[in-house]
Every structure is written in C-alpha cells, then in structure tokens.
Write a protein that holds these residues in place. Structure first.
Motif, PDB file in Angstrom:
ATOM      1  N   PHE A   8       0.827  -1.198   0.000  1.00 44.37           N
ATOM      2  CA  PHE A   8       0.000   0.000   0.000  1.00 44.37           C
ATOM      3  C   PHE A   8       0.865   1.254   0.000  1.00 44.37           C
ATOM      4  O   PHE A   8       0.489   2.272  -0.592  1.00 44.37           O
ATOM      5  N   GLN A   9       2.021   1.201   0.647  1.00 47.95           N
ATOM      6  CA  GLN A   9       2.919   2.361   0.631  1.00 47.95           C
ATOM      7  C   GLN A   9       3.346   2.679  -0.799  1.00 47.95           C
ATOM      8  O   GLN A   9       3.435   3.858  -1.186  1.00 47.95           O
ATOM      9  N   GLU A  10       3.601   1.637  -1.572  1.00 47.90           N
ATOM     10  CA  GLU A  10       3.983   1.837  -2.969  1.00 47.90           C
ATOM     11  C   GLU A  10       2.843   2.473  -3.756  1.00 47.90           C
ATOM     12  O   GLU A  10       3.063   3.385  -4.563  1.00 47.90           O
ATOM     13  N   ILE A  11       1.621   2.016  -3.511  1.00 46.03           N
ATOM     14  CA  ILE A  11       0.451   2.596  -4.176  1.00 46.03           C
ATOM     15  C   ILE A  11       0.265   4.041  -3.744  1.00 46.03           C
ATOM     16  O   ILE A  11      -0.032   4.927  -4.553  1.00 46.03           O
ATOM     17  N   LEU A  12       0.460   4.308  -2.475  1.00 42.50           N
ATOM     18  CA  LEU A  12       0.285   5.648  -1.918  1.00 42.50           C
ATOM     19  C   LEU A  12       1.308   6.633  -2.471  1.00 42.50           C
ATOM     20  O   LEU A  12       0.998   7.812  -2.710  1.00 42.50           O
ATOM     21  N   ASP A  13       2.518   6.169  -2.709  1.00 42.44           N
ATOM     22  CA  ASP A  13       3.605   7.058  -3.125  1.00 42.44           C
ATOM     23  C   ASP A  13       3.530   7.467  -4.591  1.00 42.44           C
ATOM     24  O   ASP A  13       4.183   8.437  -4.998  1.00 42.44           O
ATOM     25  N   ASN A  14       2.775   6.738  -5.391  1.00 41.11           N
ATOM     26  CA  ASN A  14       2.677   7.030  -6.822  1.00 41.11           C
ATOM     27  C   ASN A  14       1.345   7.708  -7.120  1.00 41.11           C
ATOM     28  O   ASN A  14       0.287   7.196  -6.757  1.00 41.11           O
ATOM     29  N   ASP A  15       1.384   8.854  -7.790  1.00 41.06           N
ATOM     30  CA  ASP A  15       0.158   9.606  -8.037  1.00 41.06           C
ATOM     31  C   ASP A  15      -0.873   8.816  -8.837  1.00 41.06           C
ATOM     32  O   ASP A  15      -2.075   8.849  -8.528  1.00 41.06           O
ATOM     33  N   GLU A  16      -0.429   8.106  -9.859  1.00 41.61           N
ATOM     34  CA  GLU A  16      -1.385   7.409 -10.724  1.00 41.61           C
ATOM     35  C   GLU A  16      -2.037   6.221 -10.013  1.00 41.61           C
ATOM     36  O   GLU A  16      -3.245   5.989 -10.148  1.00 41.61           O
ATOM     37  N   ARG A 208       0.478  -2.660 -13.778  1.00 41.01           N
ATOM     38  CA  ARG A 208       0.824  -1.965 -15.023  1.00 41.01           C
ATOM     39  C   ARG A 208       1.221  -0.516 -14.752  1.00 41.01           C
ATOM     40  O   ARG A 208       2.141   0.007 -15.371  1.00 41.01           O
ATOM     41  N   VAL A 209       0.522   0.125 -13.815  1.00 41.32           N
ATOM     42  CA  VAL A 209       0.857   1.510 -13.475  1.00 41.32           C
ATOM     43  C   VAL A 209       2.236   1.593 -12.829  1.00 41.32           C
ATOM     44  O   VAL A 209       3.038   2.492 -13.141  1.00 41.32           O
ATOM     45  N   LEU A 210       2.534   0.655 -11.944  1.00 38.22           N
ATOM     46  CA  LEU A 210       3.765   0.706 -11.161  1.00 38.22           C
ATOM     47  C   LEU A 210       4.924  -0.068 -11.789  1.00 38.22           C
ATOM     48  O   LEU A 210       6.028  -0.063 -11.255  1.00 38.22           O
ATOM     49  N   GLY A 211       4.653  -0.742 -12.912  1.00 34.60           N
ATOM     50  CA  GLY A 211       5.716  -1.447 -13.610  1.00 34.60           C
ATOM     51  C   GLY A 211       6.226  -2.680 -12.902  1.00 34.60           C
ATOM     52  O   GLY A 211       7.436  -2.966 -12.918  1.00 34.60           O
ATOM     53  N   TRP A 212       5.337  -3.426 -12.269  1.00 37.57           N
ATOM     54  CA  TRP A 212       5.761  -4.637 -11.582  1.00 37.57           C
ATOM     55  C   TRP A 212       6.255  -5.681 -12.579  1.00 37.57           C
ATOM     56  O   TRP A 212       5.735  -5.801 -13.690  1.00 37.57           O
ATOM     57  N   SER A 213       7.209  -6.452 -12.135  1.00 32.23           N
ATOM     58  CA  SER A 213       7.700  -7.560 -12.950  1.00 32.23           C
ATOM     59  C   SER A 213       6.657  -8.670 -12.998  1.00 32.23           C
ATOM     60  O   SER A 213       5.761  -8.736 -12.153  1.00 32.23           O
ATOM     61  N   ARG A 214       6.779  -9.523 -13.998  1.00 34.72           N
ATOM     62  CA  ARG A 214       5.845 -10.646 -14.106  1.00 34.72           C
ATOM     63  C   ARG A 214       5.928 -11.539 -12.866  1.00 34.72           C
ATOM     64  O   ARG A 214       4.917 -12.060 -12.391  1.00 34.72           O
ATOM     65  N   ALA A 215       7.131 -11.686 -12.332  1.00 34.18           N
ATOM     66  CA  ALA A 215       7.307 -12.532 -11.142  1.00 34.18           C
ATOM     67  C   ALA A 215       6.576 -11.944  -9.937  1.00 34.18           C
ATOM     68  O   ALA A 215       5.886 -12.661  -9.199  1.00 34.18           O
ATOM     69  N   ARG A 216       6.715 -10.629  -9.754  1.00 33.42           N
ATOM     70  CA  ARG A 216       6.057 -10.011  -8.607  1.00 33.42           C
ATOM     71  C   ARG A 216       4.543 -10.069  -8.760  1.00 33.42           C
ATOM     72  O   ARG A 216       3.822 -10.353  -7.794  1.00 33.42           O
ATOM     73  N   ALA A 217       4.056  -9.790  -9.943  1.00 35.67           N
ATOM     74  CA  ALA A 217       2.619  -9.865 -10.189  1.00 35.67           C
ATOM     75  C   ALA A 217       2.108 -11.282  -9.944  1.00 35.67           C
ATOM     76  O   ALA A 217       1.017 -11.483  -9.397  1.00 35.67           O
ATOM     77  N   GLY A 218       2.919 -12.268 -10.321  1.00 33.91           N
ATOM     78  CA  GLY A 218       2.533 -13.664 -10.118  1.00 33.91           C
ATOM     79  C   GLY A 218       2.446 -14.026  -8.649  1.00 33.91           C
ATOM     80  O   GLY A 218       1.536 -14.754  -8.227  1.00 33.91           O
ATOM     81  N   VAL A 219       3.380 -13.508  -7.846  1.00 35.11           N
ATOM     82  CA  VAL A 219       3.361 -13.770  -6.404  1.00 35.11           C
ATOM     83  C   VAL A 219       2.103 -13.171  -5.776  1.00 35.11           C
ATOM     84  O   VAL A 219       1.432 -13.818  -4.952  1.00 35.11           O
ATOM     85  N   LEU A 220       1.761 -11.944  -6.166  1.00 36.03           N
ATOM     86  CA  LEU A 220       0.570 -11.299  -5.613  1.00 36.03           C
ATOM     87  C   LEU A 220      -0.701 -12.033  -6.032  1.00 36.03           C
ATOM     88  O   LEU A 220      -1.612 -12.231  -5.223  1.00 36.03           O
ATOM     89  N   ALA A 221      -0.759 -12.463  -7.295  1.00 37.41           N
ATOM     90  CA  ALA A 221      -1.934 -13.204  -7.758  1.00 37.41           C
ATOM     91  C   ALA A 221      -2.061 -14.527  -7.012  1.00 37.41           C
ATOM     92  O   ALA A 221      -3.163 -14.942  -6.621  1.00 37.41           O
ATOM     93  N   ALA A 222      -0.932 -15.190  -6.777  1.00 38.65           N
ATOM     94  CA  ALA A 222      -0.961 -16.455  -6.035  1.00 38.65           C
ATOM     95  C   ALA A 222      -1.464 -16.230  -4.623  1.00 38.65           C
ATOM     96  O   ALA A 222      -2.222 -17.050  -4.066  1.00 38.65           O
ATOM     97  N   GLY A 223      -1.056 -15.119  -4.025  1.00 31.62           N
ATOM     98  CA  GLY A 223      -1.523 -14.794  -2.681  1.00 31.62           C
ATOM     99  C   GLY A 223      -3.030 -14.571  -2.643  1.00 31.62           C
ATOM    100  O   GLY A 223      -3.714 -15.017  -1.713  1.00 31.62           O
ATOM    101  N   ILE A 224      -3.562 -13.891  -3.654  1.00 27.85           N
ATOM    102  CA  ILE A 224      -5.003 -13.650  -3.729  1.00 27.85           C
ATOM    103  C   ILE A 224      -5.751 -14.966  -3.881  1.00 27.85           C
ATOM    104  O   ILE A 224      -6.783 -15.194  -3.231  1.00 27.85           O
TER     105      ILE A 224
END
Length: 262
Positions: A8-16, A208-224
């Motif tokens: 959430f800190q990462e989301i908070l720090d980026n305007d978009e 996509r907004v924050l430019g996450w790598s495919r690996a990081r996106a995959g970890v978050l999706a697995a967590g969900i």
C-alpha cells in the motif's frame, strides 16, 4: 519484503496508482450511499424504525466517498473512470447479491424479506470493509496525509458492522432466523468470489501503473488465490456468525460530518 504495508505504501507514493485506488474507493462508497438512501425511502411500515439507521448508514457511505475525493484533491489529482472489472459493488449486484437496483429505482415498498436481504448483504460486505480498514489503520493511522481519513472511515465501518449484527439478531428473534442464515451463507460465498476477482483486477491495473515484474505480479496473484482458497474452505464462516456487539445502537444518531476533508 512484500507485505500489505509495503504494497500500500507503494500505491500511496505514486500519483497514478493512488488516483486509481481513491477513485475505485470513492465510487464504491458513493454507490453504497445511494443504495442505502433508496432502501430507507422504501422501508415497509412494519420496519419504519429502521429508516433513520439506514439513512445514517447511507450518509456515512456518502461521506466516505467525499473523503476519498478530497484526498485526491489535496494532491492535485482528479478521479479517473473506474474499470468495470474493479467495480466491487456492481459486480456483487450482477451476482444477484443484495437488492437489485431495478427494485431500488422503483416506488414499490420493500418487504421484510427484502430488509433481511439488505441486512445480510451488508453484514457480509461490512465485515470485509471493517477488516480492510482495520489493516490500513494498523499501518497508517498516524500517516500525515491519510491517517485521519483512515481512522474516521475505520470507526464508521466498525459501527456499520455492529449495526448489522444487532438488527439481524433482532429479526432472528422475530422468527426470521432460517432466512437470515441461508441469505448470509449465499452472500458470503458470492462475496468471496467477487472479492477475489476484483482483487486480481485491481492488482493487474496497479501492476501496469507501477511497472511490476511478471514474477512479482505472479506472487501477488498467487496470494489472492490462496486467500480465496482459505475463505472458500472455512474463512467465509466469519461472515455469517452473529453475536451481540459491544457497540449497541451504533447508528442511532445523526451522521458525523467531515469538514476537514469535504
């Protein structure tokens, strides 16, 4: 380290990403405000004592929408259109959960069965809202930009959840216990599925907004998906239990304003 706070800190720090987050939140809260206002207007005579509390519930939701929009304005940002796949409120309605908007747009009074449906739906969704805001309050209650908003909204969501427990227990004592439990179960199972789908969609947009790598996106999706698996197995049960809350008559007074935000 990947944690709820760092995410959430990462989301908070980026305007978009912050703009997308607040836009989604404001839209959902405003929609909830409209729904509650319509339900209050259509409450049957046998449940008119509930109307002021439902009105208060809707006023709180409207206030939350204004707060999220005010947070955007404070950073010089404007809301963005909410992607349909991230619209939690509308996706719940499309799943047949809660009262249909066609019914709320009409003038026909609701029935007691409709009130049971409304309160059961609210009990499930307010559980989710209360937990999410409790998490944000844990990590960001003292944040200089969003701390006050987080504390206020979290307090309100806890009130909403307490109100749902108390009113559903009252209706159960009046003979609606079986209908309440059946409705709670169907709402909970549908909500956890919608929540999973919305979470995946939101994380996809954020990635996509924050430019996450495919690996990081995959970890978050697995967590969900892992959270959904737990909720599908047993976690949904926390959404259907009823107990008398410590906060009695939580929505018994007028809604509190938020002049520092709105």
């Amino acid at each position: 380290m990947l944690s709820a706070k760092s995410l959430f800190q990462e989301i908070l720090d980026n305007d978009e990403s912050f703009r997308l987050f607040c836009s989604i939140a404001a839209s959902g809260e405003s929609q909830g405000g409209w729904e509650n206002a319509r339900i209050a207007a259509l409450v049957p005579e046998s449940a008119r004592d509930l109307a002021p509390k439902i009105t208060r519930h809707g006023a709180d939701e409207d206030k939350h929408g204004r707060i999220f929009n005010a947070l955007l304005k404070k950073r010089g940002l404007r809301p963005v259109p909410v992607p349909p796949e991230t619209d939690y409120t509308m996706l719940l309605e499309k799943s047949g959960i809660g009262l249909a908007h066609d019914k709320l747009k009409g003038d026909e009074p609701l029935t007691v069965a409709d009130i049971v449906t409304y309160l059961a739906h609210s009990r499930v969704t307010e559980q989710r809202a209360s937990e999410q805001m409790d998490l944000l309050r844990k990590h960001f209650a003292d944040h200089p930009d969003i701390g006050r908003a987080v504390r206020m909204i979290s307090h309100d969501e806890d009130n909403h959840l307490a109100y749902c427990h108390e009113e559903l227990l009252r209706l159960a004592r009046a003979g609606h216990g079986r209908a309440i439990q059946a409705t709670l179960r169907s709402c909970a199972l549908a909500e956890i599925r919608v929540y999973r789908d919305v979470s995946l969609a939101v994380m996809d947009h954020m990635g996509r907004v924050l430019g996450w790598s495919r690996a990081r996106a995959g970890v978050l999706a697995a967590g969900i998906h892992a959270v959904y698996a737990w909720e599908r197995l047993a976690g949904w049960r926390r959404m259907v239990s009823l107990e008398m809350p410590e906060r009695r008559d939580a929505l018994g007074g007028p809604a509190t304003g938020a002049p520092e935000f709105a």
